[in-house]
Each structure stands twice: as structure tokens, then as C-alpha cells.
Design an enzyme around this catalytic site. Structure first.
Site, PDB file in Angstrom:
ATOM      1  N   ILE A   2     -32.909 118.148 -41.418  1.00 30.05           N
ATOM      2  CA  ILE A   2     -31.620 118.807 -41.183  1.00 30.05           C
ATOM      3  C   ILE A   2     -31.167 118.577 -39.747  1.00 30.05           C
ATOM      4  CG2 ILE A   2     -32.011 120.593 -42.931  1.00 30.05           C
ATOM      5  CD1 ILE A   2     -32.435 122.568 -40.516  1.00 30.05           C
ATOM      6  N   ASP A   3     -32.125 118.246 -38.852  1.00 29.31           N
ATOM      7  CA  ASP A   3     -31.787 118.128 -37.426  1.00 29.31           C
ATOM      8  C   ASP A   3     -30.982 116.859 -37.107  1.00 29.31           C
ATOM      9  OD1 ASP A   3     -33.456 120.331 -37.284  1.00 29.31           O
ATOM     10  OD2 ASP A   3     -35.175 119.199 -36.535  1.00 29.31           O
ATOM     11  N   MET A   6     -30.691 126.093 -35.824  1.00 32.81           N
ATOM     12  CA  MET A   6     -31.846 125.179 -35.757  1.00 32.81           C
ATOM     13  C   MET A   6     -31.447 123.821 -35.183  1.00 32.81           C
ATOM     14  SD  MET A   6     -34.135 125.749 -39.115  1.00 32.81           S
ATOM     15  CE  MET A   6     -35.418 126.985 -39.144  1.00 32.81           C
ATOM     16  N   HIS A  49     -34.141 129.800 -41.397  1.00 26.63           N
ATOM     17  CA  HIS A  49     -34.425 128.905 -42.524  1.00 26.63           C
ATOM     18  C   HIS A  49     -33.379 128.940 -43.625  1.00 26.63           C
ATOM     19  CE1 HIS A  49     -38.165 129.015 -40.325  1.00 26.63           C
ATOM     20  NE2 HIS A  49     -38.479 127.893 -40.919  1.00 26.63           N
TER      21      HIS A  49
HETATM   22  O1  F6P Z   1     -37.093 120.087 -38.117  1.00 25.68           O
HETATM   23  C1  F6P Z   1     -36.462 120.990 -38.969  1.00 25.68           C
HETATM   24  C2  F6P Z   1     -36.601 122.397 -38.470  1.00 25.68           C
HETATM   25  O2  F6P Z   1     -35.933 123.248 -39.375  1.00 25.68           O
HETATM   26  C3  F6P Z   1     -36.138 122.620 -37.042  1.00 25.68           C
HETATM   27  O3  F6P Z   1     -34.744 122.697 -36.943  1.00 25.68           O
HETATM   28  C4  F6P Z   1     -36.870 123.896 -36.710  1.00 25.68           C
HETATM   29  O4  F6P Z   1     -37.093 124.017 -35.327  1.00 25.68           O
HETATM   30  C5  F6P Z   1     -38.187 123.714 -37.423  1.00 25.68           C
HETATM   31  O5  F6P Z   1     -37.967 122.786 -38.454  1.00 25.68           O
HETATM   32  C6  F6P Z   1     -38.760 124.982 -38.002  1.00 25.68           C
HETATM   33  O6  F6P Z   1     -39.976 124.660 -38.571  1.00 25.68           O
HETATM   34  P1  F6P Z   1     -40.819 125.655 -39.483  1.00 25.68           P
HETATM   35  O7  F6P Z   1     -40.336 125.482 -40.887  1.00 25.68           O
HETATM   36  O8  F6P Z   1     -42.211 125.191 -39.292  1.00 25.68           O
HETATM   37  O9  F6P Z   1     -40.571 127.053 -38.986  1.00 25.68           O
END
Ligand code: F6P
Length: 360
Positions: free
Chosen positions: A139-140, A182, A283
């Protein structure tokens, strides 16, 4: 090509199931090939029942579903595993076991769908004799080799809708509303949704901000009769001469977890007399049904990955370039991370329409 495997690694993203479906359908329809699904990223190779036949029947109906039917594993190091030895938890490198287990499956190709971490491991696996093809997911949108990764569009739409919703309540209560989004070290979600949602301030990792400059923007708006402000803030945004804020340090297994800059900024504005509320979207940006664009892109990626595998073009990643799907060496795709260009047209446009990046 008789037998291929497919796995999803790293954080999930809307569109993963569309890739899996396209892989299975293309492999079966065009090559009469058997597809094996691998559960929970590379973990599946070491789990009983972790490698299983994936037939067209199993992928029926999954196109609009978020998440991944294969499961995934989000670790900083795919080779590090926590095991109990002599009653104590220790981290061990099981990469040799994984490579061995993959080889035992006698795959003609392994399609690995993931972000930069997974794609880096894909390249490592190739160097150890595994015929891999990568598909960019995140998504980034921070994978340099492709114009856009699937998942980004859906996250962007969710973030934009959230900003729209905050707008109405901000206006009613004459408040500053901060939304923390995020993106890790890339500001694409925040920049694009901030512009699309009409934010007044956008703070991204690529443009370190000054606290006072952010406050001034909110005060200037008040002085001009706009009693509310919307501030879209990346989780990785940082003040000038300061580090980003983490709510959990990293270790051998996990990368550090960003979070908290929205709250800190909220406290700063409140301390300076601005009534402020903070929303951390989290999320929600990754969950739920993929947008039409992500389903379309994911389907094209999945289908192309099978064709690349059939041509035996391994150690490559499918990519979108000038609207066309093509492929490129995996290592080139991830050699440098993709970031918002602080001097690029996107930022210039945002500044031209009056958005502050808190750096003036
Ligand atoms: O890389 C995708 C992402 O959603 C980032 O934007 C965020 O920092 C990270 O993953 C969060 O990861 P996790 O699902 O381990 O909390």
C-alpha cells in the site's frame, strides 16, 4: 512448465487474492500447469500441510476479497525464526532448511508476491538456486521498479474518504483534525489522499517539518476566517533535526513500528490553544475489498508473472511502466527505495494550491 508455487509475503494489501486468482487461472488455462499455494509466506515450506494444491475451484469468488487466502508473514527477516531451545526463546537462521524444502517441491517456478523485504529474499533465493519471479505489492507504493504497486489505490481511497469524513466534523466543531496515515518512510498515501481530501497541512517523511510552521498555518487559517484545519500526517513524518517516532523498537524478527507523531502534534497544537483531535487510521487502510483499479492491476501482474515464469526469465519482477506491464531484474527493482520527490511536480502542485508542508 508443470508445477509452480505461489506465496504472499509481508503485510497484506488489497488485491493479493486477485493476483493469486490470475496466477492460477493463467497457469491452468494457458499452460496446463499445477499450482501449489504456500501458506504464510516462506513459513509454509516448513509447516505440515503448508504447501497445498491450488485449483481454479479454490480461487473462485476471491477477486473482491481483501487479505490473502494464503496467509502471510510480516517479519523484518524472513530467515529469522523464533524457536525454543533449552526452555528459552532464541532466533535461528533457518534459510538452509527453507531452500532445501523449496527444492524438495521440485517447482519449475516460485511466484513471490510481496514488498521490498519479500522481493529481496526472492533475489537471495534465486542466488541459492530457486527459480523465482516477483510481483510488487504494498500500500506504501515505495517499490522503485514499478510506477504503482497494487494495494496503493485502495489505501488511498480509504484515506481520502476518512479525510472527507473528518472535514465535516472538524468544520462543525471548529477544531483541528489530525489524521495519521500509513506509508512507513514514504509519503505517497498521505500526499495523494491529503491533496484529494483537501487537507490544509501535509506532513511526510521526505519533507521534515518545523512545529512552529505547522502552528502558524493553523493560526493563519483562523485569522482568515477558517476556524478548522485538516492535517494529514504520515506515520513516518519527522520534525527537522529529529528522528521519526516509533511505538515499538525493531529486533532481529521485526522492523521498528512507526506511530505516535499524530498524537505528539495534537498535544503541541492543544498546548498552543488549538482544540485538536487525532485519528490514527491504521490497518483500516489495508483491509477490505480492493478497488477496481487494484483488481485490474493485480490481475495483470499475476497473469504476467506466469508468462515470465514460462519464459524462464527468473530473478525478475513484473512491473508497470508507462501503463504497460513488463518485467525487470529483481535487484534493479528494489535497489533504491521509491520516495516522494520533495521538489517534484506533485509537491509543487500541492504547494500551489495552498497546502503547507510545515517547512516554510
Ligand atoms: O508496509 C505496509 C505497512 O502497512 C506500513 O504502511 C506500516 O508501517 C506497516 O506496514 C505496518 O505493519 P504491521 O502490519 O506489521 O503493523
Amino acid at each position: 512448465m508443470k508445477r509452480i508455487g505461489v506465496l504472499t509475503g509481508g503485510g497484506d494489501a488489497p488485491g493479493l487474492n486477485a493476483v493469486i486468482r490470475a496466477v492460477v487461472k493463467t497457469a491452468v488455462n494457458d499452460y496446463g500447469c499445477h499450482v501449489l499455494g504456500i501458506k504464510n509466506g516462506l513459513d509454509g515450506f516448513l509447516m505440515p500441510g503448508g504447501v497445498f494444491p491450488l485449483t481454479p475451484a479454490e480461487v473462485r469468488g476471491i477477486l473482491p476479497r481483501g487479505g490473502t487466502i494464503l496467509g502471510t508473514a510480516n517479519r523484518g527477516n524472513a530467515y529469522a525464526r523464533k524457536v525454543v531451545q533449552d526452555g528459552k526463546e532464541v532466533i535461528v537462521d533457518v534459510s538452509t532448511d527453507i531452500v532445501q524444502a523449496i527444492k524438495e517441491q521440485k517447482l519449475d517456478a516460485l511466484i513471490m508476491i510481496g514488498g521490498d523485504g519479500t522481493l529481496r529474499f526472492a533475489h537471495d533465493l534465486y542466488l541459492r538456486g530457486i527459480p523465482v519471479v516477483g510481483v510488487p505489492k504494498t500500500i506504501d507504493n515505495d517499490i522503485h521498479g514499478t510506477e504503482v504497486s497494487f494495494g496503493f489505490d485502495t489505501a488511498l481511497n480509504i484515506a481520502t474518504e476518512a479525510i472527507d469524513r473528518l472535514h465535516t466534523t472538524a468544520e462543525s466543531h471548529q477544531r483541528a483534525m489530525i489524521i495519521e496515515l500509513m506509508g512507513r518512510d514514504a509519503g505517497f498515501i498521505t500526499l495523494h489522499s491529503g491533496v484529494a481530501g483537501g487537507a490544509d497541512v501535509i506532513l511526510i517523511p521526505e519533507i521534515p517539518f518545523r512545529w512552529n510552521s505547522v502552528l502558524q498555518k493553523v493560526l493563519d487559517r483562523k485569522a482568515r476566517g477558517s476556524s478548522f484545519s485538516i492535517l494529514a500526517v504520515s506515520e513516518g513524518a519527522k520534525a527537522q533535526d529529529a528522528d521519526p517516532i516509533y511505538n515499538r523498537p525493531g529486533d532481529q524478527m521485526y522492523v521498528p513500528r512507526l506511530g505516535g507523531i499524530g498524537q505528539k502534534l495534537g498535544e503541541y497544537l492543544e498546548a498552543n490553544g488549538i482544540e485538536t483531535r487525532v485519528t490514527v487510521l491504521g490497518h483500516v487502510q489495508r483491509g477490505g475489498t480492493p478497488s477496481a483499479f487494484d483488481r485490474w492491476l493485480a490481475t495483470r501482474y499475476g497473469s504476467a508473472a506466469v508468462r515470465v515464469a514460462a519464459a524462464r526469465h527468473f530473478d525478475r519482477m513484473v512491473t508497470l511502466a508507462a501503463g504497460h506491464i513488463t518485467d525487470m531484474p529483481l535487484l534493479d527493482a528494489i535497489a533504491i527505495p521509491k520516495r516522494v520527490d520533495p521538489h517534484g511536480e506533485e509537491v509543487v502542485t500541492a504547494r500551489s494550491i495552498g497546502i503547507s508542508f510545515g517547512d516554510e
